[in-house]
Design a protein around this motif. Structure first.
Motif, PDB file in Angstrom:
ATOM      1  N   LYS A  26       0.805  -1.226   0.000  1.00  0.00           N
ATOM      2  CA  LYS A  26       0.000   0.000   0.000  1.00  0.00           C
ATOM      3  C   LYS A  26       0.838   1.276   0.000  1.00  0.00           C
ATOM      4  N   LEU A  27       2.142   1.157  -0.038  1.00  0.00           N
ATOM      5  CA  LEU A  27       2.984   2.351  -0.092  1.00  0.00           C
ATOM      6  C   LEU A  27       2.673   3.147  -1.359  1.00  0.00           C
ATOM      7  N   GLU A  28       2.570   4.488  -1.220  1.00  0.00           N
ATOM      8  CA  GLU A  28       2.282   5.350  -2.360  1.00  0.00           C
ATOM      9  C   GLU A  28       3.166   6.593  -2.320  1.00  0.00           C
ATOM     10  N   LEU A  29       3.519   7.094  -3.487  1.00  0.00           N
ATOM     11  CA  LEU A  29       4.334   8.298  -3.589  1.00  0.00           C
ATOM     12  C   LEU A  29       3.520   9.522  -3.205  1.00  0.00           C
ATOM     13  N   ARG A  66       2.373   5.605   3.857  1.00  0.00           N
ATOM     14  CA  ARG A  66       2.219   4.182   4.175  1.00  0.00           C
ATOM     15  C   ARG A  66       0.751   3.742   4.181  1.00  0.00           C
ATOM     16  N   SER A  67      -0.156   4.672   3.905  1.00  0.00           N
ATOM     17  CA  SER A  67      -1.585   4.345   3.776  1.00  0.00           C
ATOM     18  C   SER A  67      -2.212   5.394   2.875  1.00  0.00           C
ATOM     19  N   LEU A  68      -3.395   5.081   2.342  1.00  0.00           N
ATOM     20  CA  LEU A  68      -4.080   6.042   1.479  1.00  0.00           C
ATOM     21  C   LEU A  68      -4.376   7.331   2.229  1.00  0.00           C
ATOM     22  N   LYS A  69      -4.834   7.202   3.468  1.00  0.00           N
ATOM     23  CA  LYS A  69      -5.188   8.377   4.264  1.00  0.00           C
ATOM     24  C   LYS A  69      -3.960   9.247   4.514  1.00  0.00           C
ATOM     25  N   ALA A  70      -2.874   8.641   4.948  1.00  0.00           N
ATOM     26  CA  ALA A  70      -1.658   9.405   5.223  1.00  0.00           C
ATOM     27  C   ALA A  70      -1.125  10.050   3.952  1.00  0.00           C
ATOM     28  N   ASN A  71      -1.192   9.316   2.854  1.00  0.00           N
ATOM     29  CA  ASN A  71      -0.655   9.848   1.612  1.00  0.00           C
ATOM     30  C   ASN A  71      -1.454  11.044   1.114  1.00  0.00           C
ATOM     31  N   ARG A  72      -2.770  10.998   1.255  1.00  0.00           N
ATOM     32  CA  ARG A  72      -3.592  12.148   0.857  1.00  0.00           C
ATOM     33  C   ARG A  72      -3.254  13.365   1.706  1.00  0.00           C
ATOM     34  N   GLN A  73      -3.032  13.161   3.002  1.00  0.00           N
ATOM     35  CA  GLN A  73      -2.674  14.277   3.873  1.00  0.00           C
ATOM     36  C   GLN A  73      -1.311  14.851   3.491  1.00  0.00           C
ATOM     37  N   LEU A  74      -0.372  13.990   3.145  1.00  0.00           N
ATOM     38  CA  LEU A  74       0.946  14.455   2.710  1.00  0.00           C
ATOM     39  C   LEU A  74       0.849  15.230   1.396  1.00  0.00           C
ATOM     40  N   GLN A  75       0.051  14.716   0.474  1.00  0.00           N
ATOM     41  CA  GLN A  75      -0.127  15.412  -0.803  1.00  0.00           C
ATOM     42  C   GLN A  75      -0.783  16.773  -0.597  1.00  0.00           C
ATOM     43  N   ASP A  76      -1.691  16.857   0.368  1.00  0.00           N
ATOM     44  CA  ASP A  76      -2.327  18.142   0.674  1.00  0.00           C
ATOM     45  C   ASP A  76      -1.296  19.158   1.156  1.00  0.00           C
ATOM     46  N   LEU A  77      -0.304  18.683   1.923  1.00  0.00           N
ATOM     47  CA  LEU A  77       0.747  19.586   2.390  1.00  0.00           C
ATOM     48  C   LEU A  77       1.524  20.182   1.217  1.00  0.00           C
ATOM     49  N   PHE A  78       1.790  19.347   0.217  1.00  0.00           N
ATOM     50  CA  PHE A  78       2.486  19.845  -0.976  1.00  0.00           C
ATOM     51  C   PHE A  78       1.609  20.838  -1.726  1.00  0.00           C
TER      52      PHE A  78
END
Length: 322
Positions: free
Chosen positions: A144-147, A163-175
């Motif tokens: 489930k790792l995503e860039l 490391r999860s869809l939820k975490a990745n969306r939050q990280l992408q929001d920061l960018f």
């Protein structure tokens, strides 16, 4: 690192599927419709997914949507009949997967920070059977790792992975919110002027006949700002520290060229004769490295620095000797 071939985005899909309706899960809340479909329709080219959205064949609670539409948990998505490309499991050679594992700098419960080597694509496609993300997934056994963002294949340095869809969306929001500090180091051709510290020039993406993306400075493009700071001067080049105010495709590379001092080893935006001269001196890579990422995460300040490799250091020593 990535070799072999897999269908490109323009490949013709094969096996037929049936129309279906799927609910947006809590873990998918906030995900864009295009990414939702790409995940649910394994093997379907991205270009085909976007075409279905544009034609209105994809509906959310019965309504047409744009590809940027963010989904809400509980909504129902209609996925039309699609010709599916048979999906093959991605297998990375164990030696390369282990090497990718050694590139991990930080293992956080929600994300990874890795020091990506130069010359390795972050994901498969366009003739590449696999990418760096596949190697990390295989090494850690975490499918489930995503860039959270991307680096060019030729660029090395800090890469953030959710490391999860939820975490990745939050990280992408920061960018997207531009709250992530992104610092690079770059070696540019020639003597960088003392008075050029900010390049504020809009950028526009163009697709050439061969399908290759090329970015140009264009008044009709998106705003783009890059800050350049001189770190060290050499006889034929200047080592720079670079900070991004925006994160456009090829931004540093295009702004460096626009300023008259392209990045050493840049075969797309650089000068061929200069690149040849530098290669003869042993400088054979793109000298652009993502050196630092910093952002706030759940009340904690995360700051990570990625060192350059020995080949980069040896190249600078050669320049000093000259």
């Amino acid at each position: 690192m990535a070799s072999g071939r897999q269908p490109s985005d323009e490949a013709v899909p094969m096996e037929a599927s049936r129309p279906r309706h799927e609910r947006v899960t809590a873990d998918e809340d906030g995900q864009r419709i295009d990414n939702f479909l790409i995940k649910r329709c394994t093997g379907v080219p991205r270009s085909h997914v976007y075409r279905l959205i544009r034609k209105g064949e994809v509906r959310v609670d019965g309504r047409r949507v744009k590809q940027t539409r963010k989904l809400v948990a509980g909504e129902q998505v209609r996925i039309p009949a699609i010709q599916l490309q048979p999906q093959q499991d991605v297998t990375v050679p164990d030696k390369l997967a282990a090497a990718a594992g050694k590139a991990i700098i930080v293992e956080h419960p929600d994300f990874l920070l890795v020091n990506k080597p130069a010359g390795i694509a972050v994901h498969g496609g366009s003739g590449l059977a696999f990418g760096f993300i596949d190697a990390i997934r295989q090494h850690l056994k975490e499918p489930k790792l995503e860039l959270a963002h991307r680096l060019d294949r030729a660029t090395s340095g800090c890469l953030l992975i959710g490391r999860s869809l939820k975490a990745n969306r939050q990280l992408q929001d920061l960018f997207r919110q531009r709250t992530v500090i992104k610092r690079y180091i770059a070696l540019v051709d020639g003597c960088w002027p003392d008075d050029i510290r900010l390049v504020d020039a809009p950028l526009k993406k163009n697709v050439e006949k061969a399908g290759e993306r090329r970015v140009t400075v264009d008044s009709q493009g998106q705003e783009a700002r890059t800050r350049f700071f001189i770190r060290q001067r050499f006889e034929q080049a200047t080592l720079m520290e670079v900070e991004l105010d925006t994160g456009r495709t090829h931004q540093i590379r295009v702004h460096a060229r626009h300023s008259g001092h392209p990045i050493v080893g840049d075969t797309r935006y650089g000068d061929n004769s200069s690149n040849t001269r530098f290669r003869q001196a042993g400088l054979s890579r793109l000298f652009l490295h993502s050196s630092e990422l910093a952002f706030d995460w759940q009340g904690e300040r995360i700051t990570v620095q990625a060192p350059v490799d020995s080949a980069w250091e040896e190249s600078l020593r050669a320049l000093r000797e000259q």
